[in-house]
Design an enzyme around this catalytic site. Sequence first.
Site, mmCIF file in Angstrom:
data_model
loop_
_atom_site.group_PDB
_atom_site.id
_atom_site.type_symbol
_atom_site.label_atom_id
_atom_site.label_comp_id
_atom_site.label_asym_id
_atom_site.label_seq_id
_atom_site.Cartn_x
_atom_site.Cartn_y
_atom_site.Cartn_z
ATOM 1 N N TYR A 186 -20.590 -21.965 -47.738
ATOM 2 C CA TYR A 186 -21.155 -22.924 -48.693
ATOM 3 C C TYR A 186 -21.650 -24.051 -48.000
ATOM 4 C CZ TYR A 186 -22.446 -25.755 -53.018
ATOM 5 O OH TYR A 186 -23.099 -26.353 -53.759
ATOM 6 N N ASN B 234 -33.571 -17.243 -60.896
ATOM 7 C CA ASN B 234 -33.318 -15.976 -60.946
ATOM 8 C C ASN B 234 -32.396 -15.121 -61.946
ATOM 9 O OD1 ASN B 234 -31.110 -16.210 -59.288
ATOM 10 N ND2 ASN B 234 -31.776 -15.056 -57.757
#
Length: 309
Positions: A148, A32
């Site tokens: 993360y 993306n």
Amino acid sequence: MNILVTGAAGFLGSHLCDHFLSQGHTVTGIDNFFRGKRENLPVHSRFYFHELDLTSGDVSDIIRSGDFDWVLHYAAINGTKYFYDIPTKVFDDNYKMTLNVLEACRGSNTIKKFGYASSSEVYGSCPVIPTPESESVILNVFEHRDSYAAAKAFGDFMTKLYCEEMGIEYLTFRIFNAYGPRMDNTEYGQVVPEFFRKAKSPEPFQLIGDGKQTRSFCYVDDHVRMIDSAMKKMSNEVVNIGNDELITILDLASRVCQIVGKEFSPQFLPPRSYDTQQRQPDLSLLRTHYKQESTNLNTGLKKVYNALK
């Protein structure tokens, strides 16, 4: 063979696409462009690309109609500064992308193996050195940095559970500090291109922390060969991917400055909260199948510098 790579316009994803195309395979990429760049994408008759946000876009049709043999899921928001600046998005996007890709694999009758790009971050800030795959996943809910690691750890479990349920072989790659051309060299990138950016600047060279942290850096060409070998020879494993030669961050910065030709007189900034002090993989499992020597660090750093020039 027909291979799907998510995060195909990113640093590692684009090199994986190049490698598998060079081996004669057909490759489809998804990205993306949140971090990836269009110029990283291969121009090749056997490469196909879909621009898609995997957190919200429907990837099912791509996977269902693609007749893929392997899926390599590398799409993620990476870059340490993001972990501190936008931790909610880091966790939410990385978790959703993995969930959506795995769910979409239910619609395929051809996928034989699923490779998931996890991270050494899941081992926590003070792991056993060198760190084997059997080391526990350690997450600190009080630290934004672990946004993360938490999403990657969720992905570890999802990969195992979904693939077992679907009857697909899987590999979870615990990746240690890969570096090479095409890395993001902004403040949101990784340490090697960041150091080259600082070394080329007229400003004083600044280090976060005292520089005594140790890391082990794996050149990207070695990384993709390790992944290829593991996908061909291993199944249903968690496997460390990287180089086990240790170097301090201070020594790394000094080598980068020497390559650029900048006098090394660093300024030291306060350390980041919960920064890992040592990171070194135990590669015993990988080396049962992969025997090649790793690229010398100085050689790899010079390649990065030439690419940045």
